[in-house]
Design an enzyme around this catalytic site. Sequence first.
Site, PDB file in Angstrom:
ATOM      1  N   VAL A   1       0.850  -1.144   0.298  1.00 25.90           N
ATOM      2  CA  VAL A   1      -0.106   0.422   0.162  1.00 25.90           C
ATOM      3  C   VAL A   1       0.927   1.376   0.170  1.00 25.90           C
ATOM      4  O   VAL A   1       1.541   1.469   1.214  1.00 25.90           O
ATOM      5  CB  VAL A   1      -0.757  -0.018   1.193  1.00 25.90           C
ATOM      6  CG1 VAL A   1      -1.509   1.171   1.432  1.00 25.90           C
ATOM      7  CG2 VAL A   1      -1.961  -1.054   1.056  1.00 25.90           C
ATOM      8  N   LYS A   2       0.681   2.493  -0.881  1.00 25.03           N
ATOM      9  CA  LYS A   2       1.469   3.611  -1.282  1.00 25.03           C
ATOM     10  C   LYS A   2       1.191   4.680  -0.631  1.00 25.03           C
ATOM     11  O   LYS A   2      -0.135   4.720  -1.223  1.00 25.03           O
ATOM     12  CB  LYS A   2       1.763   3.291  -2.802  1.00 25.03           C
ATOM     13  CG  LYS A   2       2.617   4.683  -2.776  1.00 25.03           C
ATOM     14  CD  LYS A   2       2.960   4.542  -4.887  1.00 25.03           C
ATOM     15  CE  LYS A   2       4.660   4.859  -4.928  1.00 25.03           C
ATOM     16  NZ  LYS A   2       4.736   4.767  -6.741  1.00 25.03           N
TER      17      LYS A   2
END
Length: 218
Positions: free
Chosen positions: A86-87
């Site tokens: 997850v960025k």
Amino acid sequence: MKFFIDTANLKEIQEAQDLGVLDGVTTNPSLMAKEGISGKNNVLKHYKAICDIVEGDVSAEVIATDFEGMIREGEELAELDEKIVVKIPMIKDGVKALKYFSEKGIKTNCTLIFSAGQALLAAKAGASYVSPFIGRLDDISFDGIQLIEQIRTIYDNYGFDTEILAASVRNPIHIIRCAEIGADVMTGPLSAMLALLNHPLTDSGLAKFLADHAKTNA
């Protein structure tokens, strides 16, 4: 050093995978838009298609900028595939989200890092990766490579597990410099990876070998 490709183009991802050196993929909303991918369901399907090609981590970026929204989007992305990272943007609520996901065992990539202080905050919050944008720093006459050096020193001083993912890599010189300094990962376009193949002495040497072989086997 891990090689990630920075694209949402499935053909380029497959080409890098077939080359045998690809360790992962990074994407962002701009790269998805470049490929004409729009709408939540289409974006999620595209992330899944990328995961089906590669064996390593795939960074998928949240759009929300508030804590609750980032958590909601991040959890949905993480459920797509175990390869999803997850960025999260380097903002106040982003740091809180990094801590949340770290405690949940969800991998994260803190993006838009432009200073050593930002990288330190991200590591303290438990980010799996930090993404310093070296090319964009170069664009405004700052030394992006120097930032990688600073982060490497700080992380080594305190034994942080966070990996340095050199982002906005533009050319093979960037890749070599990052490797010399000790960046854990580089992410860049396929063209930068393929440029590492090139050297005029390799070309001329191979041409001579083939010519000599042809002479003696005519």
